[in-house]
Design an enzyme around this catalytic site. Sequence first.
Site, PDB file in Angstrom:
ATOM      1  N   ARG A 131      -2.892 -53.181  13.702  1.00  0.00           N
ATOM      2  CA  ARG A 131      -2.071 -53.788  14.704  1.00  0.00           C
ATOM      3  C   ARG A 131      -2.860 -54.387  15.741  1.00  0.00           C
ATOM      4  O   ARG A 131      -2.388 -55.425  16.606  1.00  0.00           O
ATOM      5  CB  ARG A 131      -1.190 -52.901  15.103  1.00  0.00           C
ATOM      6  N   PHE A 133       0.753 -61.580   2.407  1.00  0.00           N
ATOM      7  CA  PHE A 133       0.796 -60.445   3.416  1.00  0.00           C
ATOM      8  C   PHE A 133      -0.472 -60.689   4.376  1.00  0.00           C
ATOM      9  O   PHE A 133      -1.437 -60.753   4.187  1.00  0.00           O
ATOM     10  CB  PHE A 133       0.918 -58.948   2.653  1.00  0.00           C
ATOM     11  N   ASP A 135      10.818 -62.403   7.139  1.00  0.00           N
ATOM     12  CA  ASP A 135      10.487 -62.569   5.581  1.00  0.00           C
ATOM     13  C   ASP A 135      11.647 -62.393   4.725  1.00  0.00           C
ATOM     14  O   ASP A 135      12.171 -63.516   4.593  1.00  0.00           O
ATOM     15  CB  ASP A 135       9.642 -61.066   5.478  1.00  0.00           C
ATOM     16  N   ASP A 181       7.889 -60.299  14.622  1.00  0.00           N
ATOM     17  CA  ASP A 181       6.937 -60.533  14.154  1.00  0.00           C
ATOM     18  C   ASP A 181       6.721 -61.399  13.293  1.00  0.00           C
ATOM     19  O   ASP A 181       6.445 -62.872  13.157  1.00  0.00           O
ATOM     20  CB  ASP A 181       5.830 -59.553  13.817  1.00  0.00           C
TER      21      ASP A 181
END
Length: 197
Positions: free
Chosen positions: A181, A168, A119, A116
């Site tokens: 989600r 975020f 980072d 996903d």
Amino acid sequence: MRMLRQRNVSPRNVSPTNIHKDFPILFSEEQIRERTREIGRQIDADYAGQTVVMVGVLKGAAIFLSDLARSVSVDCTFDFVAVSSYGKGQRTSGAVKLIKDLDQPIEGKNLIIVEDILDTGLTLSFLRSLFERHKPKSLRIAALLDKPSRRLEKIDADYVGFEIPNHFVVGYGMDYAERFRNVPDIRLMPPDYPELH
Ligand code: IMP
């Protein structure tokens, strides 16, 4: 049975299902769909006539993988791994641990790790070196989002949906303390959002 359960629900344990509606949309369903199709076309071109194993990193990449897999026409199978999660809040602990291994051998296969978010890069560096030991024919990374400013490990994705700043996000598989989600678009999480349990 259902009536009884409903009567037992008190306002204290009802989850705030619509709370994300106040979070600003970063990428709409349409934008995600369009970008995923473009990546799918790129994968089709790169692997024409070959077979690909898409390895999704649970749980965040599950939704992206299911859409990406349907955007390609090359012969494709799935597998999933799970690693130690990001924790409950918006910060990572730094340690990565394999919780669920691959089901199928990957030796000699074309692997695409589907994630996903790229980072700090800790997760994908860990997985890449783990999988390389199994000698796949090729190994590439598809990340829906990339936050390059947060990188701690030197790693890049071969297919990137969108590059984003250090913020975020939730939705489209991505969570905050396991919530949000199932939000169909990608939204910015307010930095002062309270801790969820
Ligand atoms: P990395 O190991 O720091 O690259 O982190 C990768 C994982 O952290 C992702 O697969 C996500 O599960 C999680 N993560 C990083 N940033 C976010 C975010 O903005 N929202 C939700 N999860 C995130």
